[in-house]
Design a protein around this motif. Structure first.
Motif, PDB file in Angstrom:
ATOM      1  N   UNK A 181       4.008  -3.564   4.785  1.00  0.00           N
ATOM      2  CA  UNK A 181       4.795  -4.009   3.638  1.00  0.00           C
ATOM      3  C   UNK A 181       3.932  -4.860   2.711  1.00  0.00           C
ATOM      4  N   UNK A 182       4.558  -5.398   1.674  1.00  0.00           N
ATOM      5  CA  UNK A 182       3.805  -6.149   0.661  1.00  0.00           C
ATOM      6  C   UNK A 182       3.136  -7.390   1.237  1.00  0.00           C
ATOM      7  N   UNK A 183       3.798  -8.032   2.206  1.00  0.00           N
ATOM      8  CA  UNK A 183       3.202  -9.245   2.769  1.00  0.00           C
ATOM      9  C   UNK A 183       1.964  -8.912   3.585  1.00  0.00           C
ATOM     10  N   UNK A 184       2.106  -8.024   4.564  1.00  0.00           N
ATOM     11  CA  UNK A 184       0.985  -7.740   5.457  1.00  0.00           C
ATOM     12  C   UNK A 184      -0.155  -7.011   4.743  1.00  0.00           C
ATOM     13  N   UNK A 185       0.198  -6.105   3.817  1.00  0.00           N
ATOM     14  CA  UNK A 185      -0.834  -5.359   3.112  1.00  0.00           C
ATOM     15  C   UNK A 185      -1.407  -6.164   1.951  1.00  0.00           C
ATOM     16  N   UNK A 186      -0.535  -6.683   1.099  1.00  0.00           N
ATOM     17  CA  UNK A 186      -0.997  -7.359  -0.108  1.00  0.00           C
ATOM     18  C   UNK A 186      -1.603  -8.725   0.138  1.00  0.00           C
ATOM     19  N   UNK A 187      -0.859  -9.582   0.845  1.00  0.00           N
ATOM     20  CA  UNK A 187      -1.307 -10.966   0.995  1.00  0.00           C
ATOM     21  C   UNK A 187      -2.199 -11.174   2.214  1.00  0.00           C
ATOM     22  N   UNK A 230      -3.755  -8.641   4.806  1.00  0.00           N
ATOM     23  CA  UNK A 230      -4.921  -7.763   4.832  1.00  0.00           C
ATOM     24  C   UNK A 230      -5.660  -7.787   3.494  1.00  0.00           C
ATOM     25  N   UNK A 231      -4.923  -7.675   2.396  1.00  0.00           N
ATOM     26  CA  UNK A 231      -5.535  -7.666   1.070  1.00  0.00           C
ATOM     27  C   UNK A 231      -6.287  -8.941   0.767  1.00  0.00           C
ATOM     28  N   UNK A 232      -5.736 -10.076   1.170  1.00  0.00           N
ATOM     29  CA  UNK A 232      -6.416 -11.349   0.906  1.00  0.00           C
ATOM     30  C   UNK A 232      -7.759 -11.444   1.609  1.00  0.00           C
ATOM     31  N   UNK A 233      -7.797 -11.018   2.874  1.00  0.00           N
ATOM     32  CA  UNK A 233      -9.056 -11.058   3.632  1.00  0.00           C
ATOM     33  C   UNK A 233     -10.061 -10.049   3.071  1.00  0.00           C
ATOM     34  N   UNK A 234      -9.585  -8.834   2.795  1.00  0.00           N
ATOM     35  CA  UNK A 234     -10.476  -7.804   2.265  1.00  0.00           C
ATOM     36  C   UNK A 234     -11.058  -8.223   0.919  1.00  0.00           C
ATOM     37  N   UNK A 246      -3.036   2.641   6.095  1.00  0.00           N
ATOM     38  CA  UNK A 246      -3.453   1.292   5.719  1.00  0.00           C
ATOM     39  C   UNK A 246      -4.243   1.282   4.414  1.00  0.00           C
ATOM     40  N   UNK A 247      -5.284   2.115   4.326  1.00  0.00           N
ATOM     41  CA  UNK A 247      -6.164   2.088   3.160  1.00  0.00           C
ATOM     42  C   UNK A 247      -5.437   2.574   1.914  1.00  0.00           C
ATOM     43  N   UNK A 248      -4.766   3.691   2.034  1.00  0.00           N
ATOM     44  CA  UNK A 248      -4.091   4.245   0.853  1.00  0.00           C
ATOM     45  C   UNK A 248      -2.969   3.333   0.389  1.00  0.00           C
ATOM     46  N   UNK A 249      -2.262   2.709   1.318  1.00  0.00           N
ATOM     47  CA  UNK A 249      -1.190   1.789   0.945  1.00  0.00           C
ATOM     48  C   UNK A 249      -1.761   0.585   0.214  1.00  0.00           C
ATOM     49  N   UNK A 250      -2.865   0.041   0.710  1.00  0.00           N
ATOM     50  CA  UNK A 250      -3.484  -1.106   0.034  1.00  0.00           C
ATOM     51  C   UNK A 250      -3.925  -0.741  -1.373  1.00  0.00           C
ATOM     52  N   UNK A 251      -4.620   0.391  -1.517  1.00  0.00           N
ATOM     53  CA  UNK A 251      -5.122   0.788  -2.830  1.00  0.00           C
ATOM     54  C   UNK A 251      -3.981   1.053  -3.809  1.00  0.00           C
ATOM     55  N   UNK A 252      -2.863   1.532  -3.303  1.00  0.00           N
ATOM     56  CA  UNK A 252      -1.732   1.829  -4.175  1.00  0.00           C
ATOM     57  C   UNK A 252      -0.931   0.611  -4.574  1.00  0.00           C
ATOM     58  N   UNK A 253      -1.054  -0.479  -3.801  1.00  0.00           N
ATOM     59  CA  UNK A 253      -0.216  -1.653  -4.069  1.00  0.00           C
ATOM     60  C   UNK A 253      -0.958  -2.858  -4.605  1.00  0.00           C
ATOM     61  N   UNK A 254      -2.258  -2.951  -4.368  1.00  0.00           N
ATOM     62  CA  UNK A 254      -2.981  -4.157  -4.750  1.00  0.00           C
ATOM     63  C   UNK A 254      -3.018  -4.322  -6.263  1.00  0.00           C
TER      64      UNK A 254
END
Length: 260
Positions: free
Chosen positions: A179-185, A187-191, A24-32
């Motif tokens: 994927x991009x939706x769950x991680x980027x928009x 989880x990423x949006x809340x974080x 989760x963390x590494x995927x977010x950092x790599x895609x955000x």
């Protein structure tokens, strides 16, 4: 200025589309798009000389010039092996992320029974995100055979996750995939919302300290009179009264002289 995120719990084995392991963390950092730094530069101590480092540490830049530091610990036994470091990192976190796999009740109970009590004792009202990762197996299948029933029983339900979030006053998210939706928009949006809130709070505290410092330096010491000044003023006042009395006396004598 920097933001410190602590991630705890095991979301299970997840993979990129090219079958490279990730999480989760590494995927977010790599895609955000808000985080700068390629994937090879994000990971600092995965290949540390320490045999079992308590936390995997990531560093990146967010919002252009904000230093982002993330400490990720997926295994409780490792976390518990260095209690002093673990507790200090949680106590200094700006945001805490709790993660588990919805198809692994062990990972959920490890979070609930071990990490949560530590967070309750150590954190200072920082925002907490609970991420339930994965799609539940056989959740919607009507089959009642022992195998399917067993699969459903091993899943962590939404109700269990929401109840855990209520205990901490946390934000509960279900991430069916990384994927991009769950991680980027999602989880990423809340974080990123909590990251902005943390920056605003730090900026406000910094401004308050500046005002206190400037007001302290702007205080003038009391203007104390030198010894003898008060006495001189008192004598001068008495002299003025005496002068007035003498003047009145001379006027009175002048009037008496005219009367004679």
């Amino acid at each position: 200025m920097s933001i410190h995120i602590v991630a705890l719990g095991n979301e299970g084995d997840t993979f990129h589309q090219d079958n490279r392991p990730s999480g989760l963390i590494r995927t977010y950092l790599g895609r955000s798009p808000l985080v700068s730094g390629d994937e090879s530069s994000l990971l600092l101590n995965a290949a540390s000389t320490v045999a079992r480092p308590v936390f995997t540490e990531y560093q990146a830049s967010a919002f252009g010039n904000v230093k982002l530091v993330v400490h990720d610990c997926p295994v409780w036994d490792i976390f518990d092996s260095d209690w002093y470091t673990s507790r200090n990192l949680i106590g200094g976190a700006d945001i805490i992320v709790i993660k588990y796999n919805v198809n692994d009740k062990f990972s959920f109970h490890e979070v609930k029974d071990n990490y949560i009590p530590v967070i309750k004792r150590a954190s200072n009202s920082v925002p907490v995100i609970i991420a339930a990762v994965g799609t539940r197996q056989n959740e919607e299948l009507p089959c009642t055979c022992p195998l399917c029933t067993s699969d459903r029983g091993s899943c962590v339900t939404t109700t269990e996750g929401i109840q855990l979030a209520k205990e901490l006053g946390a934000t509960y998210l279900e991430l069916h995939s990384l994927d991009d939706f769950y991680i980027g928009k999602y989880f990423g949006g809340v974080l990123e919302y909590f990251m902005i809130q943390a920056l605003n709070q730090k900026t406000s505290e910094k401004m308050k300290k500046r005002k206190m410092t400037s007001s302290f330096h702007g205080i003038r010491p009391p203007q104390l009179e030198q010894p003898g000044v008060a006495a001189l003023k008192h004598i001068s006042y008495k002299a003025q009264i005496l002068e007035k009395l003498l003047l009145n006396l001379s006027v009175l004598r002048a009037h008496l002289g005219q009367g004679l």
